[in-house]
Design a protein around this motif. Sequence first.
Motif, PDB file in Angstrom:
ATOM      1  N   LYS A  13       0.972  -1.368  -0.194  1.00  0.00           N
ATOM      2  CA  LYS A  13      -0.026   0.258   0.205  1.00  0.00           C
ATOM      3  C   LYS A  13       0.487   1.551   0.047  1.00  0.00           C
ATOM      4  N   SER A  14       2.421   1.194   0.436  1.00  0.00           N
ATOM      5  CA  SER A  14       3.016   2.172   0.920  1.00  0.00           C
ATOM      6  C   SER A  14       3.687   2.760  -0.066  1.00  0.00           C
ATOM      7  N   SER A  15       4.043   1.478  -1.027  1.00  0.00           N
ATOM      8  CA  SER A  15       4.507   1.404  -2.436  1.00  0.00           C
ATOM      9  C   SER A  15       4.190   1.437  -3.608  1.00  0.00           C
ATOM     10  N   ALA A  16       4.788   3.341  -4.540  1.00  0.00           N
ATOM     11  CA  ALA A  16       4.052   3.111  -5.203  1.00  0.00           C
ATOM     12  C   ALA A  16       4.286   2.070  -6.457  1.00  0.00           C
ATOM     13  N   PRO A  17       5.932   1.700  -7.004  1.00  0.00           N
ATOM     14  CA  PRO A  17       5.794   0.542  -7.866  1.00  0.00           C
ATOM     15  C   PRO A  17       4.692  -0.599  -7.961  1.00  0.00           C
ATOM     16  N   ALA A  18       4.664  -0.820  -6.496  1.00  0.00           N
ATOM     17  CA  ALA A  18       3.554  -2.137  -5.722  1.00  0.00           C
ATOM     18  C   ALA A  18       2.452  -1.529  -6.190  1.00  0.00           C
ATOM     19  N   GLN A  19       1.676  -0.558  -5.818  1.00  0.00           N
ATOM     20  CA  GLN A  19       0.334   0.162  -5.996  1.00  0.00           C
ATOM     21  C   GLN A  19       0.131  -0.046  -7.576  1.00  0.00           C
ATOM     22  N   ARG A  20       1.580   0.109  -8.770  1.00  0.00           N
ATOM     23  CA  ARG A  20       0.429   0.323  -9.882  1.00  0.00           C
ATOM     24  C   ARG A  20       0.656  -1.275 -10.438  1.00  0.00           C
ATOM     25  N   THR A  37       1.701 -10.834  -4.657  1.00  0.00           N
ATOM     26  CA  THR A  37       2.799 -10.602  -5.768  1.00  0.00           C
ATOM     27  C   THR A  37       2.936  -9.656  -5.749  1.00  0.00           C
ATOM     28  N   ALA A  38       2.338  -8.631  -5.556  1.00  0.00           N
ATOM     29  CA  ALA A  38       3.381  -6.946  -6.618  1.00  0.00           C
ATOM     30  C   ALA A  38       4.325  -6.236  -5.133  1.00  0.00           C
ATOM     31  N   SER A  39       4.011  -6.744  -3.685  1.00  0.00           N
ATOM     32  CA  SER A  39       4.980  -6.486  -3.045  1.00  0.00           C
ATOM     33  C   SER A  39       6.372  -8.069  -3.615  1.00  0.00           C
ATOM     34  N   ALA A  40       5.995  -8.859  -3.625  1.00  0.00           N
ATOM     35  CA  ALA A  40       6.729  -9.445  -3.719  1.00  0.00           C
ATOM     36  C   ALA A  40       8.289  -9.623  -5.373  1.00  0.00           C
ATOM     37  N   VAL A  41       7.344  -8.553  -6.243  1.00  0.00           N
ATOM     38  CA  VAL A  41       8.197  -8.718  -7.127  1.00  0.00           C
ATOM     39  C   VAL A  41       8.682  -7.371  -7.196  1.00  0.00           C
ATOM     40  N   VAL A  42       8.424  -6.429  -6.771  1.00  0.00           N
ATOM     41  CA  VAL A  42       9.126  -4.759  -6.010  1.00  0.00           C
ATOM     42  C   VAL A  42      10.633  -5.498  -5.055  1.00  0.00           C
ATOM     43  N   ALA A  43       9.982  -6.824  -4.159  1.00  0.00           N
ATOM     44  CA  ALA A  43      11.019  -6.745  -3.388  1.00  0.00           C
ATOM     45  C   ALA A  43      12.263  -7.717  -4.015  1.00  0.00           C
ATOM     46  N   SER A  44      12.178  -8.112  -5.557  1.00  0.00           N
ATOM     47  CA  SER A  44      12.976  -9.538  -5.169  1.00  0.00           C
ATOM     48  C   SER A  44      13.822  -8.588  -7.014  1.00  0.00           C
ATOM     49  N   VAL A  45      12.654  -7.653  -7.920  1.00  0.00           N
ATOM     50  CA  VAL A  45      13.574  -7.561  -9.347  1.00  0.00           C
ATOM     51  C   VAL A  45      14.220  -6.178  -8.731  1.00  0.00           C
ATOM     52  N   GLY A  46      14.040  -5.322  -8.023  1.00  0.00           N
ATOM     53  CA  GLY A  46      14.949  -3.689  -7.620  1.00  0.00           C
ATOM     54  C   GLY A  46      14.629  -3.288  -9.029  1.00  0.00           C
ATOM     55  N   ASN A  47      15.996  -3.346  -9.765  1.00  0.00           N
ATOM     56  CA  ASN A  47      15.860  -2.703 -10.770  1.00  0.00           C
ATOM     57  C   ASN A  47      15.192  -2.767 -12.240  1.00  0.00           C
ATOM     58  N   ALA A  63      11.489 -19.545  -8.006  1.00  0.00           N
ATOM     59  CA  ALA A  63      10.223 -19.849  -8.295  1.00  0.00           C
ATOM     60  C   ALA A  63       9.175 -20.287  -7.185  1.00  0.00           C
ATOM     61  N   TYR A  64       9.286 -19.276  -6.200  1.00  0.00           N
ATOM     62  CA  TYR A  64       8.269 -17.934  -5.912  1.00  0.00           C
ATOM     63  C   TYR A  64       7.774 -17.193  -6.699  1.00  0.00           C
ATOM     64  N   LEU A  65       8.301 -16.704  -7.359  1.00  0.00           N
ATOM     65  CA  LEU A  65       7.666 -15.325  -8.101  1.00  0.00           C
ATOM     66  C   LEU A  65       6.732 -16.386  -9.348  1.00  0.00           C
ATOM     67  N   ARG A  66       7.053 -17.132  -9.465  1.00  0.00           N
ATOM     68  CA  ARG A  66       6.304 -17.882 -10.329  1.00  0.00           C
ATOM     69  C   ARG A  66       5.687 -18.471 -10.412  1.00  0.00           C
ATOM     70  N   ALA A  67       5.707 -19.042  -9.214  1.00  0.00           N
ATOM     71  CA  ALA A  67       4.112 -19.689  -8.462  1.00  0.00           C
ATOM     72  C   ALA A  67       3.342 -18.572  -7.609  1.00  0.00           C
ATOM     73  N   LEU A  68       3.679 -17.758  -7.477  1.00  0.00           N
ATOM     74  CA  LEU A  68       2.544 -16.493  -7.471  1.00  0.00           C
ATOM     75  C   LEU A  68       1.582 -15.979  -8.423  1.00  0.00           C
ATOM     76  N   LEU A  69       2.666 -15.803 -10.044  1.00  0.00           N
ATOM     77  CA  LEU A  69       2.554 -15.366 -10.944  1.00  0.00           C
ATOM     78  C   LEU A  69       1.207 -16.657 -11.328  1.00  0.00           C
ATOM     79  N   ILE A  70       1.458 -17.850 -11.475  1.00  0.00           N
ATOM     80  CA  ILE A  70       1.133 -19.544 -11.958  1.00  0.00           C
ATOM     81  C   ILE A  70      -0.207 -18.832 -11.226  1.00  0.00           C
ATOM     82  N   GLN A  71      -0.619 -18.766  -9.533  1.00  0.00           N
ATOM     83  CA  GLN A  71      -1.652 -18.806  -9.258  1.00  0.00           C
ATOM     84  C   GLN A  71      -2.520 -17.320  -9.693  1.00  0.00           C
ATOM     85  N   GLY A  72      -1.758 -16.160  -9.779  1.00  0.00           N
ATOM     86  CA  GLY A  72      -2.826 -15.035 -10.147  1.00  0.00           C
ATOM     87  C   GLY A  72      -3.373 -15.244 -11.981  1.00  0.00           C
TER      88      GLY A  72
END
Length: 348
Positions: A208-215, A226-236, A274-283
């Motif tokens: 909720k407090s992260s602008a990239p996650a909100q997008r 999923t949004a939080s995990a992507v922002v934390a894992s990807v960075g740039n 694998a964690y991000l991939r599983a979240l995307l498949i669930q989504g």
Amino acid sequence: MDKITAVGLDLAKQIIQVHAVDAAGRVVLRKAVRRERLLALLAQFPCCVVGMEACSGAHHWARELKKLGHEPRLIAAEFVRPFRKSLAAKNDANDAEAICTAVVQPNMRFVSIKSVEQQALLSLHRVRQGLIEERTATINRLRGVLAEFGVVLPQSATVLQRALPAVLADEERLPALVQRSVQALLEHLRDLDAHVAEFDRAIAQHAKSSAPAQRLVALTGIGPLTASAVVASVGNAQDYRNGRQFAAWLGLVPRQYSSGGKIKLGRITRRGDAYLRALLIQGARSALQAALRRAPARRDRLSAWIVQLAQRVGYHKTLVAIANKHARIIWALLARNQTFEHARTVRY
């Protein structure tokens, strides 16, 4: 020491192997040092490229080496293996030499170095995932214990917890020792549920407090987790050239078996996180169900594509395709700092 241009480190818990070379590739230093003495040793080196395998603790060492003025680079272990001189003789010295050789290759791909904030957020996801696995194991243990005494309950965790108090109240069905064991497991299960809910709230607060996650959460099938995990894992996200490379990093592209001009595509590679991939498949399941429920006249371009794809290739392949599409959209939203806008509805 002044001639050193590249260093390979084979990381370990206590003893770290150091392999340093000059501009001509000649070995300048080959030494095993204790963990607490590594930074003092590298502080004596001129600013150079330092390669490490992307393993536990590698991001911490990379941040420390940056403070010393070095250029740390993290390499996936599978990219280091071909540079080991002897595949049959795997030891710390050979691994450090292979890392040193791989890190100076002009076409080598490197792992992005995570910040302290990224790793702190990822720790929430990792601990939460561990609690969920422990909760599943506890439920299975409960069902196994009860099945030994003829009590078979549904697989649903919610139904199981609702039915257990009635089972425990029936003293004739279960011996006292079994009741005590089941009661202890039930209390442990409730504690796990409380901890998971606590981590869910913390992750949702970050999203909720992260602008990239909100997008990202504007995309159907991408929730706060999923949004939080992507922002934390990807960075740039700009570390990836395009959306397809980002999807390939997640293992959502077909494996190739091509030779002699004949292109053969197989199942997805399942490489990367694998964690991000599983979240995307669930989504993707959520996005598919949402597209199917939507009236044809109200479907946007993405929903129409999902429905047509499901009719053509089936359920499971559609899920992978949606996850791949989501990965590419996510890359575009992060790399280009854009917001997701649903395309206009498709009129039939």
